[in-house]
Scaffold this motif. Structure first.
Motif, PDB file in Angstrom:
ATOM      1  N   ASP A  69       0.858  -1.185   0.000  1.00 20.85           N
ATOM      2  CA  ASP A  69       0.000   0.000   0.000  1.00 20.85           C
ATOM      3  C   ASP A  69       0.897   1.239   0.000  1.00 20.85           C
ATOM      4  OD1 ASP A  69      -2.103   1.742   0.155  1.00 20.85           O
ATOM      5  OD2 ASP A  69      -2.420   1.487   2.306  1.00 20.85           O
ATOM      6  N   GLY A  70       0.696   2.102  -0.959  1.00 25.39           N
ATOM      7  CA  GLY A  70       1.524   3.302  -1.048  1.00 25.39           C
ATOM      8  C   GLY A  70       1.967   3.538  -2.480  1.00 25.39           C
ATOM      9  N   PRO A  71       2.916   4.428  -2.676  1.00 27.35           N
ATOM     10  CA  PRO A  71       3.781   5.066  -1.672  1.00 27.35           C
ATOM     11  C   PRO A  71       3.142   6.298  -1.030  1.00 27.35           C
ATOM     12  CG  PRO A  71       4.456   5.743  -3.849  1.00 27.35           C
ATOM     13  CD  PRO A  71       3.325   4.765  -4.059  1.00 27.35           C
ATOM     14  N   PHE A  72       3.724   6.695   0.102  1.00 24.95           N
ATOM     15  CA  PHE A  72       3.294   7.873   0.836  1.00 24.95           C
ATOM     16  C   PHE A  72       4.460   8.860   0.931  1.00 24.95           C
ATOM     17  CE2 PHE A  72       0.822   4.253   2.335  1.00 24.95           C
ATOM     18  CZ  PHE A  72      -0.476   4.723   2.136  1.00 24.95           C
ATOM     19  N   GLY A  73       4.139  10.132   0.907  1.00 29.67           N
ATOM     20  CA  GLY A  73       5.161  11.167   0.813  1.00 29.67           C
ATOM     21  C   GLY A  73       5.815  11.525   2.140  1.00 29.67           C
ATOM     22  N   THR A  74       7.024  12.091   2.044  1.00 30.02           N
ATOM     23  CA  THR A  74       7.764  12.605   3.199  1.00 30.02           C
ATOM     24  C   THR A  74       8.420  13.923   2.816  1.00 30.02           C
ATOM     25  OG1 THR A  74       9.831  11.487   2.586  1.00 30.02           O
ATOM     26  CG2 THR A  74       8.280  10.249   3.973  1.00 30.02           C
ATOM     27  N   ALA A  75       9.074  14.543   3.788  1.00 28.35           N
ATOM     28  CA  ALA A  75       9.736  15.825   3.543  1.00 28.35           C
ATOM     29  C   ALA A  75      10.911  15.695   2.583  1.00 28.35           C
ATOM     30  CB  ALA A  75      10.220  16.415   4.872  1.00 28.35           C
ATOM     31  N   SER A  76      11.480  14.494   2.460  1.00 27.70           N
ATOM     32  CA  SER A  76      12.667  14.299   1.625  1.00 27.70           C
ATOM     33  C   SER A  76      12.406  14.570   0.146  1.00 27.70           C
ATOM     34  CB  SER A  76      13.200  12.872   1.787  1.00 27.70           C
ATOM     35  OG  SER A  76      13.488  12.594   3.134  1.00 27.70           O
ATOM     36  N   GLU A  77      11.146  14.601  -0.257  1.00 29.79           N
ATOM     37  CA  GLU A  77      10.824  14.827  -1.664  1.00 29.79           C
ATOM     38  C   GLU A  77      11.270  16.199  -2.157  1.00 29.79           C
ATOM     39  OE1 GLU A  77       6.732  13.849  -2.700  1.00 29.79           O
ATOM     40  OE2 GLU A  77       6.613  12.612  -0.904  1.00 29.79           O
ATOM     41  N   ASP A  78      11.470  17.155  -1.226  1.00 28.27           N
ATOM     42  CA  ASP A  78      11.821  18.527  -1.613  1.00 28.27           C
ATOM     43  C   ASP A  78      13.321  18.733  -1.800  1.00 28.27           C
ATOM     44  OD1 ASP A  78       9.151  19.265  -1.513  1.00 28.27           O
ATOM     45  OD2 ASP A  78       9.242  19.775   0.616  1.00 28.27           O
ATOM     46  N   VAL A  79      14.103  17.650  -1.758  1.00 28.34           N
ATOM     47  CA  VAL A  79      15.557  17.775  -1.871  1.00 28.34           C
ATOM     48  C   VAL A  79      15.971  18.526  -3.132  1.00 28.34           C
ATOM     49  CG1 VAL A  79      17.645  16.443  -2.362  1.00 28.34           C
ATOM     50  CG2 VAL A  79      16.211  15.818  -0.430  1.00 28.34           C
TER      51      VAL A  79
ATOM     52  N   PHE B 123      17.668  18.420   5.873  1.00 26.02           N
ATOM     53  CA  PHE B 123      16.733  17.293   5.923  1.00 26.02           C
ATOM     54  C   PHE B 123      17.209  16.288   6.962  1.00 26.02           C
ATOM     55  CE2 PHE B 123      16.262  19.192   1.798  1.00 26.02           C
ATOM     56  CZ  PHE B 123      14.895  19.137   1.547  1.00 26.02           C
ATOM     57  N   LEU B 124      16.326  15.979   7.895  1.00 29.49           N
ATOM     58  CA  LEU B 124      16.645  15.029   8.961  1.00 29.49           C
ATOM     59  C   LEU B 124      15.678  13.859   8.947  1.00 29.49           C
ATOM     60  CD1 LEU B 124      17.875  14.101  11.766  1.00 29.49           C
ATOM     61  CD2 LEU B 124      16.066  15.488  12.796  1.00 29.49           C
ATOM     62  N   CYS B 125      16.216  12.665   9.121  1.00 26.11           N
ATOM     63  CA  CYS B 125      15.406  11.502   9.463  1.00 26.11           C
ATOM     64  C   CYS B 125      16.044  10.910  10.714  1.00 26.11           C
ATOM     65  CB  CYS B 125      15.372  10.480   8.329  1.00 26.11           C
ATOM     66  SG  CYS B 125      14.249   9.095   8.668  1.00 26.11           S
ATOM     67  N   GLY B 126      15.420  11.172  11.862  1.00 24.11           N
ATOM     68  CA  GLY B 126      16.025  10.760  13.117  1.00 24.11           C
ATOM     69  C   GLY B 126      15.131  11.086  14.297  1.00 24.11           C
ATOM     70  N   PRO B 127      15.652  10.990  15.514  1.00 20.26           N
ATOM     71  CA  PRO B 127      14.852  11.191  16.726  1.00 20.26           C
ATOM     72  C   PRO B 127      14.484  12.655  16.952  1.00 20.26           C
ATOM     73  CG  PRO B 127      17.148  10.816  17.286  1.00 20.26           C
ATOM     74  CD  PRO B 127      17.027  10.582  15.813  1.00 20.26           C
ATOM     75  N   GLU B 128      13.487  12.869  17.800  1.00 19.36           N
ATOM     76  CA  GLU B 128      12.954  14.198  18.055  1.00 19.36           C
ATOM     77  C   GLU B 128      14.006  15.119  18.696  1.00 19.36           C
ATOM     78  OE1 GLU B 128      10.507  17.242  17.756  1.00 19.36           O
ATOM     79  OE2 GLU B 128       9.905  15.234  17.104  1.00 19.36           O
TER      80      GLU B 128
ATOM     81  N   LYS C 169      11.937  17.752   8.549  1.00 16.58           N
ATOM     82  CA  LYS C 169      12.234  16.596   9.403  1.00 16.58           C
ATOM     83  C   LYS C 169      11.265  15.453   9.142  1.00 16.58           C
ATOM     84  CE  LYS C 169       9.336  17.846  13.374  1.00 16.58           C
ATOM     85  NZ  LYS C 169       9.287  17.999  14.846  1.00 16.58           N
ATOM     86  N   GLU C 170      11.754  14.274   9.467  1.00 23.03           N
ATOM     87  CA  GLU C 170      10.957  13.047   9.475  1.00 23.03           C
ATOM     88  C   GLU C 170      11.388  12.255  10.693  1.00 23.03           C
ATOM     89  OE1 GLU C 170      10.405   8.918   6.896  1.00 23.03           O
ATOM     90  OE2 GLU C 170      11.394  10.637   5.980  1.00 23.03           O
TER      91      GLU C 170
END
Length: 302
Positions: free
Chosen positions: A120-130, A267-272, A299-300
């Motif tokens: 099911d998907g795909p679903f978007g994230t902030a990384s798309e704006d790279v 762009f971050l993918c990591g902890p809060e 962020k993600e």
């Protein structure tokens, strides 16, 4: 009240129907790759599947569980003729998927014996704006490095086929992890990119730093003994692995000094906790003058 409730409920039901229909479409596993430290890569194909960099999908394997759906970040690039995910074996469901794919057997697994997969998907994230920026900082912490595999692959494909029209001119990549062994597949990707950039005499396009945050005394001794070697003893990359955590204030000030007047995407993918730190640095190192340098934080979290 019902007038306010009916509209959103209809939209929600439509969305669930679309997702159900999408999850029923046939998915074919074209290849299963076993990476070190019990990590497997599933390469799949699905009719009409379109993705962007950094997106994720939900995966269900009925042979393991008929009800469970699990999210996985796509590690392939949109330019490739398949889509892929990397699965680290850390629990009952992933262990079941590992066995269902025949990865626990020494013999070659026939394609028709591979389990059925629902996606099911795909679903978007902030990384798309790279690709909206000329300069980007990519920060991955632990498993958060996964979406940047898709980003770096796509950047390389775009660079090879049409470098003149690629808006992105410089990438600063930071990878923070406790143990690089769990993500050796990503180090292999960096090695490939590093070699190809050098062949094209543009080694400066990608600047990366790997920080090992979890290490003991024996590792430190090993590091000292082999520090003078051309390639890093842990990752095999020319860029040596660093120990501890980055000094983010110094990193932001250095990048701001090298690119005055630029809009820099962070762009971050990591902890809060790391997100709060990078957000504060992005604000404090952005200039009030519209013509000055500006850090745009995305962020993600996981």
């Amino acid at each position: 009240t019902w007038k306010w409730v009916v509209g959103p409920m209809v939209l929600y039901l439509c969305e669930r129907l679309v997702r159900f229909w999408r999850s029923q479409q046939k998915v074919v596993i074209t290849k299963v790759v076993i990476h070190p430290f019990k990590t497997i890569e599933l390469q799949m194909m699905k009719k009409g599947f379109k993705m962007e960099v950094g997106q994720y999908i939900f995966v269900k394997c009925p042979a393991v569980s008929k009800l469970e759906w699990h999210p996985f970040t796509l590690t392939s690039a949109p330019e490739e003729d398949y889509f892929s995910i990397h699965v680290r074996i850390v629990g009952d469901w992933t262990e079941g998927l590992f066995n269902a794919c025949g990865c626990d057997k020494q013999a070659f697994q026939e394609a028709w014996k591979l389990p059925k997969i629902a996606v099911d998907g795909p679903f978007g994230t902030a990384s798309e704006d790279v690709f909206s920026y000329e300069i980007v900082m990519l920060v991955g912490a632990g498993i958060g490095v996964t979406p940047f595999a898709s980003v770096l692959k796509s950047v390389w494909y775009k660079y090879c086929h049409d470098a003149t029209n690629l808006k992105l001119k410089k990438i600063y990549f930071y990878w923070l992890c406790r143990d690089t062994h769990a993500f050796e597949w990503f180090a292999d990707l960096l090695q490939s990119l590093e070699a190809q950039m050098q062949e094209r005499n543009n080694a400066g396009f990608l600047s990366y730093n790997i920080y090992l945050t979890g290490w003991d005394e024996s590792q430190a001794t090993h590091f000292v003994m082999h520090h003078e070697e051309e390639k890093d003893v842990i990752t095999g990359l020319k860029q040596k692995t660093l120990y501890g955590r980055p000094n983010w204030e110094n990193e932001f000030k250095t990048i701001a000094g090298q690119h005055p007047g630029s809009r820099i995407g962070v762009f971050l993918c990591g902890p809060e906790g790391l997100a709060e730190t990078l957000n504060k640095q992005s604000i404090s190192n952005s200039e009030a003058d519209p013509r000055g340098v500006h850090f745009i934080f995305n962020k993600e979290n996981f």
